[in-house]
Design a protein around this motif. Structure first.
Motif, mmCIF file in Angstrom:
data_model
loop_
_atom_site.group_PDB
_atom_site.id
_atom_site.type_symbol
_atom_site.label_atom_id
_atom_site.label_comp_id
_atom_site.label_asym_id
_atom_site.label_seq_id
_atom_site.Cartn_x
_atom_site.Cartn_y
_atom_site.Cartn_z
ATOM 1 N N GLY A 10 1.666 6.535 -3.115
ATOM 2 C CA GLY A 10 0.818 7.679 -3.422
ATOM 3 C C GLY A 10 1.622 8.790 -4.057
ATOM 4 N N PRO A 11 0.922 9.863 -4.433
ATOM 5 C CA PRO A 11 1.574 10.982 -5.108
ATOM 6 C C PRO A 11 2.642 11.665 -4.251
ATOM 7 C CG PRO A 11 -0.830 11.163 -5.209
ATOM 8 C CD PRO A 11 -0.509 10.060 -4.266
ATOM 9 N N ASP A 63 7.981 2.656 2.670
ATOM 10 C CA ASP A 63 7.610 4.033 2.343
ATOM 11 C C ASP A 63 8.168 4.332 0.950
ATOM 12 O OD1 ASP A 63 7.150 6.777 2.289
ATOM 13 O OD2 ASP A 63 8.676 7.252 3.784
ATOM 14 N N CYS A 64 7.302 4.246 -0.056
ATOM 15 C CA CYS A 64 7.732 4.346 -1.458
ATOM 16 C C CYS A 64 7.665 5.779 -1.964
ATOM 17 C CB CYS A 64 6.840 3.459 -2.327
ATOM 18 S SG CYS A 64 6.773 1.745 -1.790
ATOM 19 N N GLY A 65 8.723 6.215 -2.624
ATOM 20 C CA GLY A 65 8.757 7.549 -3.216
ATOM 21 C C GLY A 65 7.654 7.709 -4.252
ATOM 22 N N GLY A 66 7.039 8.880 -4.290
ATOM 23 C CA GLY A 66 5.909 9.114 -5.182
ATOM 24 C C GLY A 66 6.273 9.595 -6.572
ATOM 25 N N ASN A 67 7.544 9.847 -6.810
ATOM 26 C CA ASN A 67 7.965 10.373 -8.098
ATOM 27 C C ASN A 67 7.914 9.278 -9.176
ATOM 28 O OD1 ASN A 67 9.548 11.414 -10.314
ATOM 29 N ND2 ASN A 67 10.368 12.925 -8.884
ATOM 30 N N ALA A 68 7.351 9.627 -10.332
ATOM 31 C CA ALA A 68 7.203 8.665 -11.439
ATOM 32 C C ALA A 68 8.546 8.154 -11.948
ATOM 33 C CB ALA A 68 6.408 9.292 -12.572
ATOM 34 N N LYS A 69 9.629 8.857 -11.651
ATOM 35 C CA LYS A 69 10.942 8.394 -12.124
ATOM 36 C C LYS A 69 11.344 7.065 -11.469
ATOM 37 C CE LYS A 69 13.948 10.967 -8.923
ATOM 38 N NZ LYS A 69 14.915 12.043 -8.785
ATOM 39 N N ALA A 81 4.123 -8.268 -1.413
ATOM 40 C CA ALA A 81 3.421 -7.321 -0.523
ATOM 41 C C ALA A 81 2.110 -7.940 -0.040
ATOM 42 C CB ALA A 81 3.140 -6.013 -1.245
ATOM 43 N N HIS A 82 1.808 -7.723 1.228
ATOM 44 C CA HIS A 82 0.575 -8.239 1.815
ATOM 45 C C HIS A 82 -0.517 -7.173 1.871
ATOM 46 C CE1 HIS A 82 3.776 -10.847 3.523
ATOM 47 N NE2 HIS A 82 2.916 -11.769 3.126
ATOM 48 N N GLY A 83 -0.106 -5.909 1.767
ATOM 49 C CA GLY A 83 -1.085 -4.836 1.832
ATOM 50 C C GLY A 83 -0.532 -3.559 1.234
ATOM 51 N N VAL A 84 -1.453 -2.685 0.838
ATOM 52 C CA VAL A 84 -1.084 -1.401 0.236
ATOM 53 C C VAL A 84 -1.898 -0.300 0.892
ATOM 54 C CG1 VAL A 84 -1.085 -0.027 -1.887
ATOM 55 C CG2 VAL A 84 -0.501 -2.452 -1.987
ATOM 56 N N VAL A 85 -1.195 0.720 1.360
ATOM 57 C CA VAL A 85 -1.844 1.914 1.896
ATOM 58 C C VAL A 85 -1.573 3.031 0.896
ATOM 59 C CG1 VAL A 85 -1.921 3.578 3.797
ATOM 60 C CG2 VAL A 85 -1.525 1.149 4.280
ATOM 61 N N ILE A 86 -2.651 3.576 0.331
ATOM 62 C CA ILE A 86 -2.504 4.676 -0.628
ATOM 63 C C ILE A 86 -2.771 5.971 0.118
ATOM 64 C CG2 ILE A 86 -3.325 5.706 -2.779
ATOM 65 C CD1 ILE A 86 -4.250 2.872 -3.632
ATOM 66 N N VAL A 87 -1.739 6.803 0.194
ATOM 67 C CA VAL A 87 -1.826 8.076 0.908
ATOM 68 C C VAL A 87 -1.905 9.193 -0.113
ATOM 69 C CG1 VAL A 87 -0.697 9.599 2.586
ATOM 70 C CG2 VAL A 87 -0.421 7.116 2.779
ATOM 71 N N TYR A 103 -3.738 2.767 -7.407
ATOM 72 C CA TYR A 103 -4.609 1.624 -7.123
ATOM 73 C C TYR A 103 -4.492 0.571 -8.227
ATOM 74 C CZ TYR A 103 -8.839 -1.144 -6.459
ATOM 75 O OH TYR A 103 -9.719 -2.187 -6.293
ATOM 76 N N SER A 104 -4.521 1.010 -9.463
ATOM 77 C CA SER A 104 -4.429 0.091 -10.589
ATOM 78 C C SER A 104 -3.120 -0.696 -10.553
ATOM 79 C CB SER A 104 -4.543 0.867 -11.904
ATOM 80 O OG SER A 104 -4.302 0.017 -12.991
ATOM 81 N N CYS A 105 -2.010 0.001 -10.369
ATOM 82 C CA CYS A 105 -0.695 -0.643 -10.404
ATOM 83 C C CYS A 105 -0.413 -1.511 -9.182
ATOM 84 C CB CYS A 105 0.411 0.406 -10.506
ATOM 85 S SG CYS A 105 0.429 1.251 -12.088
ATOM 86 N N PHE A 106 -0.725 -0.997 -7.998
ATOM 87 C CA PHE A 106 -0.295 -1.667 -6.777
ATOM 88 C C PHE A 106 -1.329 -2.611 -6.176
ATOM 89 C CE2 PHE A 106 2.913 1.536 -7.103
ATOM 90 C CZ PHE A 106 4.021 0.990 -6.490
#
Length: 185
Positions: A10-11, A63-69, A81-87, A103-106
């Motif tokens: 997420g962002p 826990d993925c960093g939200g920065n586009a870099k 990955a078995h699941g994605v939680v978008i926060v 959502y589109s990417c992950f």
């Protein structure tokens, strides 16, 4: 014992790390420090079992960093990955638009089912955010949406996350059973 990989994406400044720590009962972080790349939290949950075998399951929460870099790292993060939680922070209007990209990417580009995705509208302490309905655009409006407020109702988000993990494990068990049956027949 089944092992599931769950991504928290997420962002920036949406509360992913705070939620990840809370849900995995890891350390409490009190000040904001952006996640650089990814942080992997491993945990077991004896309450989430695969089928009737009664064995607990292991989880990796990424826990993925939200920065586009860090976008160049996304393919590696998504692998297996078995699941994605978008926060997202429900109090920041731009986050509603940004989660469409996540959502589109992950989810979509990884051919995950909507049932493998959970949306969490995180309300930061003291935000006084509206916990009412959010107007989400398609296809986000078909996803399970949970509001989280760790000050007012911390156990509610924990219960919803447990339901989500049980769904993921159930899906993994069914897939494994189908694969085993195809080998036998």
């Amino acid at each position: 014992m089944l092992k599931a990989k769950i991504l928290f994406v997420g962002p920036c400044e949406s509360g992913k790390t705070v939620l990840a720590n809370f849900l995995t009962e890891s350390s409490n972080i009190t000040e904001y420090n952006p996640t650089q790349g990814v942080r992997i939290l491993e945990f077991e949950n004896p309450n989430v079992t695969s089928n009737d075998k009664g064995t607990g399951c292991e989880f990796e929460l990424w826990d993925c960093g939200g920065n586009a870099k860090f976008e160049s790292c996304w393919p590696a993060l998504m692998k297996d990955a078995h699941g994605v939680v978008i926060v997202f922070n429900a109090d920041i209007p731009s986050h509603l638009k940004e989660i469409e990209t996540w959502y589109s990417c992950f989810v979509q580009q990884q051919f995950l089912q909507d049932s493998q995705c959970l949306l969490i509208a995180h309300h930061k302490p003291g935000s006084g955010g509206d916990m009412g309905s959010l107007s989400l655009s398609p296809p986000l409006n078909k996803l399970k949406l949970v509001h989280s407020n760790l000050e007012d109702e911390p156990e509610e988000i924990r219960m919803e996350f447990m339901k989500y993990l049980k769904n993921i494990i159930s899906s993994m068990s069914e897939s494994r059973d189908r694969e085993e049956m195809s080998i036998i027949t």
